[in-house]
Each structure stands twice: as C-alpha cells, then as structure tokens.
Write an enzyme that holds these catalytic residues in place. Structure first.
Site, short mmCIF file in Angstrom:
data_model
loop_
_atom_site.label_atom_id
_atom_site.label_comp_id
_atom_site.label_asym_id
_atom_site.label_seq_id
_atom_site.Cartn_x
_atom_site.Cartn_y
_atom_site.Cartn_z
CG ASP A 160 3.04 4.57 -3.57
OD1 ASP A 160 3.01 5.69 -3.03
OD2 ASP A 160 2.33 3.62 -3.22
CG HIS A 218 -4.32 0.97 -8.09
ND1 HIS A 218 -5.66 0.96 -7.84
CD2 HIS A 218 -3.76 1.79 -7.16
CE1 HIS A 218 -5.91 1.74 -6.80
NE2 HIS A 218 -4.77 2.26 -6.36
CG HIS A 264 -2.06 0.88 1.28
ND1 HIS A 264 -2.44 1.66 0.22
CD2 HIS A 264 -2.91 1.21 2.29
CE1 HIS A 264 -3.47 2.42 0.57
NE2 HIS A 264 -3.76 2.17 1.84
#
Ligand code: ACO
Length: 437
Positions: A370, A314, A275
């Site tokens: 990210d 994702h 995450h």
C-alpha cells in the site's frame, strides 16, 4: 535423527504425550501440531483438555492451502509456485485469476473460454442502479461496494448451492465479471455521472476503464499504458494467503453462506485502515507531512507512538514486500504519461529515513503493497477514497480461490474458535429494586 513428533509433559499430572508434527511444502513455514491433539492433555478425567491461546492468530494455521506461498523473511511471494515478479512481467490479470483459482496456468482454449465467460458476465441487473442511487453522493465507495456486492446475491438465489461444482463455476464467472461493473458504478455515482455498461470487445481492465471514464464518445478507447499499468496492479493484488479479508471470506464461507455474502464480508474486512484501507491512509499521511523537509519530524512522531507510518509493516513480511518493489518501478512508467506525482518525493524520503533508523530496522518494518500504490492511483486520477476499491476488485479472485479450496477441503467445518472465559462464574438474578443506587 529423531521422529517427527514432540513430547509434552504435563507437570500437573506428570503424564507425557507424544504429538505428531505435520509439514507443508516448506518445513520452515509449514511445521505444525494439530491443536485438537492437545485436548488429550487433561488435569483430570472430566477436564475439557488443553487449548491454545492465540489472539489475532499470530501463530495459528487455520488451513492447509496450495494457493499462495510467502517467505516473509526473504520477501518472496509465489502463486501456485510462480514468482510474483514473473507473473507481473509476463502474465495478465485474468490469467493469474485462473491460476490462483484452478491451480494451473490455462491452455489457450481454457484461457479463451475463461475470458469469454467472465466478459459475458459483466452486466448487472437494472435494479442494481436503483440500489446504487440510494446512497448519498458522498458515501464511501467501499461502503457502496460492500452493500451492493451483498445485494447482488439476491439476484442469484441458486448461488446458495455452494456444494454444487457447476454452481460454483458459474458464480465465479459472475463475481469476477461484475466486480469491475460494481466498482465502476460506485465511482460514477460519486461523480454524479450516468452508469456505463460494459463493452465486451475490451480487455478486463480496458472494460473497467470504459465503465469508469467513458463520456460522450461513441466508443471508449483505453490508453494502453494505463490499461497495462492497471492490469499489473490487479495482478499484484490477486491473492495474499491468509490475511484478514481472506480469513473473513473463509470464516463466512464456512457457514455455507452464498459467495456474494462471503465476498461482501471479505470486502468489509479489506476496508479497514490496517488492511486494504491503508493505501488511502498513506496518501492522507503524505499530504499531512506536506514536504520532504518535514519527514524527520514525522518519523520522530512515529517513534514517539503519536502516529503510525501507514504503508509500512506487515504481519508476515519482515523484509521488503516484493509487490511494493514492482509498484515503485511501475510508478515511473505511469509518471511518463501522467506527469510525476510530487508525493513520490515525500514517500521516497520517508522510506530512506525509516530504513536508516533503528526503530524500523529492529522491528523489521518495510514498505508494504500500500505504500506506493496510492501514488500511482492518484497520478492516474483516482480520488483518494476510491483506492481500496482498486484493491478489492482484483482480490475477488483470491477470495474465490480461498473459498473454493475451503468448500472442497474435507477437513474444514464451520469456523468457530474457542475462548478462555474470564467472567463471573455464576450468580443469582437481582431484581432492580435490590441493586442499590
Ligand atoms: N508504524 C509504526 N510502528 C509500527 C508500524 C507502523 N506502520 N507497524 C508496526 N509497528 C510497530 C508496532 O508498534 C510494534 O512495536 P512494539 O513491538 O514496540 O510494540 C511492532 O512494530 C510490531 O507491530 P505489530 O503491530 O505487532 O505487527 P502486526 O503484525 O500486528 O501488524 C500491521 C501488522 C497491522 C500491518 C502493522 O504493521 C500496521 O499497522 N501497519 C500500518 C498499516 C498498514 O500499512 N497496513 C497495510 C498492511 S498490508 C495489507 O494489509 C494489504
């Protein structure tokens, strides 16, 4: 045209059941049946009724929410209907925080009051310094944040009255205000520097920078380019609907725990490398790869399942994460000031090679938020293990929006999934001497 229902025939009994379909704003993503309706489907009178089996909530809506909409196929992200690109370009973090929590953009008067109240709740009790000092110098900043966030609740026992709208309002100010203070304290602790208290004449991100980086100067002046860049990064991390940490926030919040405990739980969920912890892992991965020339070899290892391409993939986006696109553009502005982070070359090459490869195309694996954020954080001068704190601080607004929506939703109850028991049905206890060797 048929009716908005489905008919299920139970082949065990031959009985048919009509179950209504409910919709959200976008029927494509919001069509669902109530799992509880399936309980009517029984093999016999004393049967419990049918459940759905859905490990990791791959296809289960846990709530109706009006906060954030993601179209994963098109790579669209909107908060309260506003596209993330417009918010990143024209708004600021505290305004976006107001928007996700309240549902509307604030008027000038509402905005001023909001900013004032958050700014004047940035100070923490002196005892928080003692708590922070209890950590080793090399404690992970996210662990320190999780621990101190939970501890903060002990200073505000009235926060337990989660059903009182005025209490919730005050705790929202406190949590947003103190998130930057605690976040900065974890940084100063790691560096062995004295804690800096807030300067309420500064903006939210400017104040955060002050608490991170002020040294002997009487007044800290944030660099406007970095202040703006951090603010945009905060906007991009404000909320992302029912992800792992939002789900933790809602799950713990559903037991009517105080919001500090719920935010600490959500922060813990964010810490994991699958995450929010992925931004830290991306940097470690880029350093291990070391050069553009080694990218094809690394991609081969990913395809052979020896490694994960961190910052890619994702659960919801099956297209480019729009936040990654904005961050990539932002990187150029930051590099003009800080100098180019050489890791961007390796990251861009990874993206190029991956997006030409069938393995990634077939699985619709694209860069997520990210992938590029850590490269900017590193250029600004943040240590790698601090990156996820920079994700957690702005996400506090999203968690609080999700929590507020949960608490005021009449349909919500304590979160408590069912299970399909697969263990032994029943057996008698055997004394140890009779259990063999
Ligand atoms: N590298 C290599 N292969 C991947 C990656 C990746 N980053 N992500 C997914 N895959 C593969 C899986 O192995 C699987 O392949 P298979 O069908 O042949 O078995 C397929 O793509 C589907 O992946 P799942 O793991 O089923 O997807 P899921 O929705 O469960 O996981 C997740 C999503 C956790 C984000 C995953 O893509 C991942 O681990 N990515 C790397 C970590 C990361 O960047 N996390 C940050 C996400 S954004 C955020 O939380 C803020």
């Amino acid at each position: 045209m048929g009716t908005d229902s489905i008919t299920i025939t139970d082949n065990r009994t031959g009985k048919s059941y009509e179950i209504p379909i409910m919709y959200g704003t976008f029927p494509k993503y919001g069509a669902a049946i109530r799992a509880a309706d399936l309980r009517e489907i029984k093999a016999s009178e004393d049967d419990f009724g049918l459940m759905t089996y859905d490990p990791a909530f791959m296809n289960t809506a846990s709530c109706r929410s009006a906060i954030t909409h993601i179209d994963g196929d098109k790579g669209i992200l909107r908060h309260r209907g506003y596209p993330i690109e417009q918010l990143a370009e024209q708004s600021n973090y505290l305004e976006v925080a107001y928007l996700v929590i309240h549902g509307e953009l604030p008027t000038k008067a509402q905005y001023d009051e909001w900013v004032h109240n958050i700014t004047f709740h940035t100070m923490v009790h002196e005892n928080m310094k003692k708590l922070m000092d209890g950590f080793n110098h090399d404690a992970h900043p996210m662990s320190m944040l999780i621990g101190t966030m939970a501890a903060l609740g002990t200073f505000y026992p009235t926060s337990k009255k989660i059903g009182d709208a005025d209490v919730r309002k005050l705790e929202i100010y406190r949590l947003l205000g103190k998130a930057i203070t605690l976040g900065a304290m974890t940084y100063r602790h790691t560096k062995g520097l004295p804690y800096v208290m807030p300067d309420n004449d500064l903006s939210y991100t400017g104040n955060f920078m002050n608490m991170l980086w002020r040294m002997a100067e009487p007044r800290y002046k944030p660099h406007p380019v970095l202040e703006k860049a951090l603010d945009v990064l905060f906007i991009l991390h404000a909320d992302h609907e029912q992800n792992c940490s939002a789900n933790a926030m809602r799950s713990v919040g559903s037991s009517h725990a105080d919001p500090y405990s719920s935010v600490a739980a959500a922060t813990a969920a964010l810490y994991g490398p699958l995450h929010g912890g992925a931004n830290e892992q991306v940097l470690r991965m880029l350093r291990t790869i070391g050069s553009k020339a080694k990218v094809p070899q690394f991609i081969q290892e990913v395809k052979e399942r020896k490694a994960l391409l961190m910052g890619f993939g994702h659960r919801v986006y099956k297209n480019y994460d729009p936040r990654a696109r904005i961050i990539k553009r932002l990187a150029d502005q930051v590099f003009e000031l800080t100098g180019k982070n050489p890791l961007i070359e390796i990251a861009s090459e990874l993206e190029r090679v991956a997006l030409e490869d069938d393995f990634f195309l077939k699985r619709k694996l694209y860069p997520n938020v990210d992938f590029y954020s850590g490269i900017i954080y590193e250029a600004i001068g943040f240590p790698t293990d601090y990156f996820t704190v920079l994700f957690a601080i702005p996400r506090v607004s999203g968690w609080l929006a999700q929590w507020q929506e949960l608490i005021t939703d009449q349909e919500q109850k304590i979160s408590r999934p069912r299970q399909i028991y697969t263990g032994v049905a029943i057996r008698d206890y055997l004394p140890m001497e009779k259990r063999g060797t």
